[in-house]
Design a protein around this motif. Structure first.
Motif, mmCIF file in Angstrom:
data_model
loop_
_atom_site.group_PDB
_atom_site.id
_atom_site.type_symbol
_atom_site.label_atom_id
_atom_site.label_comp_id
_atom_site.label_asym_id
_atom_site.label_seq_id
_atom_site.Cartn_x
_atom_site.Cartn_y
_atom_site.Cartn_z
ATOM 1 N N GLU A 91 6.022 7.166 0.848
ATOM 2 C CA GLU A 91 5.553 6.893 -0.517
ATOM 3 C C GLU A 91 6.643 7.195 -1.527
ATOM 4 O OE1 GLU A 91 3.068 5.979 -3.796
ATOM 5 O OE2 GLU A 91 3.231 5.337 -1.708
ATOM 6 N N ALA A 92 7.388 8.271 -1.318
ATOM 7 C CA ALA A 92 8.496 8.596 -2.223
ATOM 8 C C ALA A 92 9.541 7.487 -2.214
ATOM 9 C CB ALA A 92 9.131 9.924 -1.819
ATOM 10 N N ALA A 93 9.849 6.968 -1.019
ATOM 11 C CA ALA A 93 10.817 5.881 -0.919
ATOM 12 C C ALA A 93 10.274 4.618 -1.581
ATOM 13 C CB ALA A 93 11.152 5.611 0.547
ATOM 14 N N HIS A 94 8.982 4.363 -1.417
ATOM 15 C CA HIS A 94 8.337 3.190 -2.008
ATOM 16 C C HIS A 94 8.419 3.227 -3.531
ATOM 17 C CE1 HIS A 94 5.377 0.060 -2.730
ATOM 18 N NE2 HIS A 94 4.644 0.917 -3.428
ATOM 19 N N PHE A 113 -9.621 -5.094 8.958
ATOM 20 C CA PHE A 113 -8.449 -4.226 9.003
ATOM 21 C C PHE A 113 -8.454 -3.315 7.779
ATOM 22 C CE2 PHE A 113 -3.854 -3.542 7.890
ATOM 23 C CZ PHE A 113 -3.651 -2.556 8.826
ATOM 24 N N MET A 114 -8.550 -2.014 8.018
ATOM 25 C CA MET A 114 -8.522 -1.039 6.936
ATOM 26 C C MET A 114 -7.069 -0.648 6.679
ATOM 27 S SD MET A 114 -10.348 2.704 6.691
ATOM 28 C CE MET A 114 -11.965 2.013 6.990
ATOM 29 N N HIS A 115 -6.552 -1.100 5.583
ATOM 30 C CA HIS A 115 -5.139 -0.860 5.266
ATOM 31 C C HIS A 115 -5.004 0.445 4.487
ATOM 32 C CE1 HIS A 115 -1.090 -2.671 3.679
ATOM 33 N NE2 HIS A 115 -0.983 -1.405 4.078
ATOM 34 N N ILE A 116 -4.786 1.531 5.199
ATOM 35 C CA ILE A 116 -4.535 2.826 4.559
ATOM 36 C C ILE A 116 -3.097 2.806 4.049
ATOM 37 C CG2 ILE A 116 -4.477 5.331 4.893
ATOM 38 C CD1 ILE A 116 -6.385 4.880 7.279
ATOM 39 N N PRO A 117 -2.883 2.994 2.755
ATOM 40 C CA PRO A 117 -1.531 2.854 2.207
ATOM 41 C C PRO A 117 -0.497 3.727 2.920
ATOM 42 C CG PRO A 117 -3.119 2.945 0.428
ATOM 43 C CD PRO A 117 -3.869 3.266 1.694
ATOM 44 N N LYS A 118 0.671 3.135 3.122
ATOM 45 C CA LYS A 118 1.838 3.811 3.682
ATOM 46 C C LYS A 118 1.644 4.248 5.137
ATOM 47 C CE LYS A 118 4.597 3.412 1.616
ATOM 48 N NZ LYS A 118 5.250 2.075 1.452
ATOM 49 N N SER A 140 -12.452 10.823 -17.170
ATOM 50 C CA SER A 140 -12.652 9.476 -17.710
ATOM 51 C C SER A 140 -11.353 8.840 -18.209
ATOM 52 C CB SER A 140 -13.667 9.518 -18.861
ATOM 53 O OG SER A 140 -13.186 10.344 -19.908
ATOM 54 N N THR A 141 -10.289 9.614 -18.299
ATOM 55 C CA THR A 141 -9.016 9.057 -18.762
ATOM 56 C C THR A 141 -8.178 8.492 -17.623
ATOM 57 O OG1 THR A 141 -7.767 11.136 -18.575
ATOM 58 C CG2 THR A 141 -8.987 10.752 -20.634
ATOM 59 N N LEU A 142 -8.688 8.525 -16.395
ATOM 60 C CA LEU A 142 -7.947 8.003 -15.249
ATOM 61 C C LEU A 142 -7.605 6.531 -15.483
ATOM 62 C CD1 LEU A 142 -7.106 8.842 -12.255
ATOM 63 C CD2 LEU A 142 -9.113 7.517 -11.576
ATOM 64 N N SER A 143 -6.332 6.199 -15.441
ATOM 65 C CA SER A 143 -5.892 4.824 -15.680
ATOM 66 C C SER A 143 -5.800 4.071 -14.360
ATOM 67 C CB SER A 143 -4.527 4.821 -16.363
ATOM 68 O OG SER A 143 -3.528 5.314 -15.478
ATOM 69 N N PHE A 144 -5.640 2.748 -14.465
ATOM 70 C CA PHE A 144 -5.500 1.960 -13.244
ATOM 71 C C PHE A 144 -4.237 2.345 -12.491
ATOM 72 C CE2 PHE A 144 -3.707 -1.586 -10.910
ATOM 73 C CZ PHE A 144 -4.731 -1.829 -10.027
ATOM 74 N N ALA A 145 -3.140 2.569 -13.216
ATOM 75 C CA ALA A 145 -1.886 2.966 -12.558
ATOM 76 C C ALA A 145 -2.078 4.275 -11.797
ATOM 77 C CB ALA A 145 -0.774 3.104 -13.589
ATOM 78 N N GLU A 146 -2.850 5.188 -12.383
ATOM 79 C CA GLU A 146 -3.123 6.456 -11.706
ATOM 80 C C GLU A 146 -4.044 6.242 -10.509
ATOM 81 O OE1 GLU A 146 -2.765 9.761 -15.262
ATOM 82 O OE2 GLU A 146 -4.560 8.506 -15.180
ATOM 83 N N TRP A 147 -5.004 5.336 -10.645
ATOM 84 C CA TRP A 147 -5.871 5.036 -9.511
ATOM 85 C C TRP A 147 -5.048 4.460 -8.357
ATOM 86 C CZ3 TRP A 147 -6.724 0.550 -6.802
ATOM 87 C CH2 TRP A 147 -7.742 0.602 -5.840
ATOM 88 N N ASN A 148 -4.143 3.555 -8.665
ATOM 89 C CA ASN A 148 -3.303 2.966 -7.629
ATOM 90 C C ASN A 148 -2.449 4.034 -6.943
ATOM 91 O OD1 ASN A 148 -2.153 0.617 -6.239
ATOM 92 N ND2 ASN A 148 -0.302 1.139 -7.364
ATOM 93 N N ARG A 149 -1.932 4.958 -7.730
ATOM 94 C CA ARG A 149 -1.155 6.055 -7.145
ATOM 95 C C ARG A 149 -2.052 6.932 -6.275
ATOM 96 N NH1 ARG A 149 1.638 8.455 -11.674
ATOM 97 N NH2 ARG A 149 2.986 6.662 -11.375
ATOM 98 N N TYR A 150 -3.279 7.140 -6.727
ATOM 99 C CA TYR A 150 -4.205 7.967 -5.962
ATOM 100 C C TYR A 150 -4.481 7.369 -4.586
ATOM 101 C CZ TYR A 150 -8.525 10.265 -4.522
ATOM 102 O OH TYR A 150 -9.480 10.943 -3.812
#
Length: 295
Positions: free
Chosen positions: A168-171, A80-85, A196-206
């Motif tokens: 996503e905005a509601a989430h 199962f490919m869980h595409i976010p939202k 190279s400054t991409l953080s994990f929080a930014e990756w999760n948002r991406y």
């Protein structure tokens, strides 16, 4: 004074052992004798005679309509490919027995594959949700063998792009008009530039801002079965019942955001940023009919 000790019938006849420097009591007598010196007792190991049994470990929470074997059967035979939202949590709960149970969380990074090259802020920050990563990147990163998906049909869900953006905005409890748009713009730009400054929080948002076609392929070539989020309770339910994958699909509370107000600026950006998603969504019915697994 007299000191009472709790005893166990199984231990009444067991001998007592005293070792130095450590006191090891395997079992104690049935009663305490008045006037004896208080002793310090230590519980023996599980392998020792008379040890207390280890407390059972809690089992993973499963949906009430599923058992462990049913979840295992799905994971052994499907992906199962869980595409976010896109309503994927409802399907995860049905197909795999609970939220976050259709995928692994992998503690690794892939320096050669954006956005998997995030800097390691901490051990937890390097934990990637496996099925929030497209197939090609999973294989290139070594998350799964190259032939992994050849053996398992893949189920996907997709969503009307504006509704997905609003979800996503509601989430994130973020203002729809500009804030989320700017956040998505930022992380998408960073990934595109291999920043190279991409953080994990930014990756999760991406992963939540990322176009759905990155996961499905332009013609849903990465999906053997594909549903619209709005079809989960109808076509999706029909499919899982037909293939005996689950006895039902719980409603995780995904809402239809199509009627929500979106400013012209944000709507224009959504149509530009997710142009291929709109094309995929417009052809969804045609694509579904082309899938042998859905005939």
């Amino acid at each position: 004074g007299r000191q009472m000790r709790r005893t166990s019938p199984a231990r009444d006849s067991a001998p007592r052992y005293l070792t130095w420097p450590r006191v090891l009591i395997v079992a104690i007598g049935a009663g305490a004798v008045a006037g004896t010196r208080p002793r310090t007792f230590r519980r023996s190991s599980a392998a020792s005679t008379g040890a207390l049994p280890e407390a059972p470990r809690p089992k993973p929470a499963l949906a009430t309509h599923l058992g462990t074997q049913c979840a295992k059967s799905f994971l052994d035979n499907w992906y199962f490919m869980h595409i976010p939202k896109t309503g994927g949590t409802s399907l995860e709960m049905a197909l795999c027995g609970g939220q976050f149970m259709c995928h692994s969380k992998l503690n690794r990074t892939c320096p050669h594959i954006p956005p998997l090259n995030v800097r390691a802020e901490s051990l937890a920050a390097r934990t990637f949700v496996q099925n929030h990563v497209p197939k090609a990147e999973m294989i290139a990163c070594g998350m799964v063998p190259a032939d992994y998906f050849d053996r398992k049909p893949t189920i996907c869900t997709v969503r009307e792009p504006v509704a997905r953006f609003l979800s996503e905005a509601a989430h994130r409890r973020t203002a729809v008009d500009t804030e989320l748009m700017e956040q998505c713009r930022l992380v998408m730009r960073k990934v595109r530039r291999k920043d190279s400054t991409l953080s994990f929080a930014e990756w999760n948002r991406y992963t939540h801002c990322r176009p759905q076609v990155d996961f499905t392929g332009a013609n849903a070539s990465n999906c053997d079965v594909i549903f619209d989020t709005d079809e989960i309770s109808t076509l999706g339910l029909q499919f899982v019942l037909q293939h005996k994958l689950a006895k039902g699909i719980p409603n995780h509370g995904h809402n239809n955001h199509k009627g929500a107000k979106v400013s012209p600026e944000v709507r224009e950006w959504i149509h530009a940023a997710y142009a291929q998603d709109f094309e995929l969504y417009a052809r969804l019915s045609e694509i579904q009919h082309s899938k042998p697994s859905m005939r």
